[in-house]
Design a protein around this motif. Sequence first.
Motif, mmCIF file in Angstrom:
data_model
loop_
_atom_site.group_PDB
_atom_site.id
_atom_site.type_symbol
_atom_site.label_atom_id
_atom_site.label_comp_id
_atom_site.label_asym_id
_atom_site.label_seq_id
_atom_site.Cartn_x
_atom_site.Cartn_y
_atom_site.Cartn_z
ATOM 1 N N UNK A 64 87.804 47.187 32.402
ATOM 2 C CA UNK A 64 86.612 47.964 32.752
ATOM 3 C C UNK A 64 85.934 47.294 34.153
ATOM 4 N N UNK A 65 85.940 45.928 34.138
ATOM 5 C CA UNK A 65 85.554 45.224 35.445
ATOM 6 C C UNK A 65 86.402 45.601 36.474
ATOM 7 N N UNK A 66 87.719 45.449 36.093
ATOM 8 C CA UNK A 66 88.728 45.719 37.280
ATOM 9 C C UNK A 66 88.363 47.199 37.881
ATOM 10 N N UNK A 67 88.296 48.307 36.835
ATOM 11 C CA UNK A 67 87.868 49.567 37.349
ATOM 12 C C UNK A 67 86.755 49.577 38.236
ATOM 13 N N UNK A 68 85.604 48.810 37.672
ATOM 14 C CA UNK A 68 84.536 48.881 38.533
ATOM 15 C C UNK A 68 84.627 48.335 39.890
ATOM 16 N N UNK A 69 85.314 47.023 39.856
ATOM 17 C CA UNK A 69 85.263 46.502 41.099
ATOM 18 C C UNK A 69 86.427 47.319 42.356
#
Length: 161
Positions: free
Chosen positions: A29-34
């Motif tokens: 989810x952090x990868x997607x946000x970034x």
Amino acid sequence: MEKNALGALILENQRQLYRIAKSILRKDEDCGDAAQEAILKAFENLHTLRNDQYAKTWLIRILIHECYRLASRRQREQAAVEKWKNQIPQKEAEKDYSSLYEALMKLEQEFRIVLELYYMEGFSVKEIAGLLEIPEGTVKSRLGRGREKLRKCLCQEREGR
């Protein structure tokens, strides 16, 4: 470069962008946000791209900066939560069945990103130095130390089996 060309570049390199983000952030989810923030910033700042041939490097640099920004923010958030609560239940990270990948994910971020960019993405030492904005000697030493740490981690894993 036009917006259509940037969109095509993003689509062509979406897996590579994800892997780079994953090597810094670990959580999907952090990868997607970034990645979303990096893409948004790329479109907003397209006028700052001076040479179209460096568009991919420019985009990766934006992504790396976003990942570091998000990681820093997550770290501050975690520290604030821990201040008020004794323990936060942690969601178990998704596991990749590759022992090499698992060993790579155990390394510190500074080694993971350099190893990912060099071995998995095929960037040269000079290109990595430019992307991360660090000296080439630092890239070389992180590659060497990272390989050694990875080797130790894999040997320990084999001995444990």
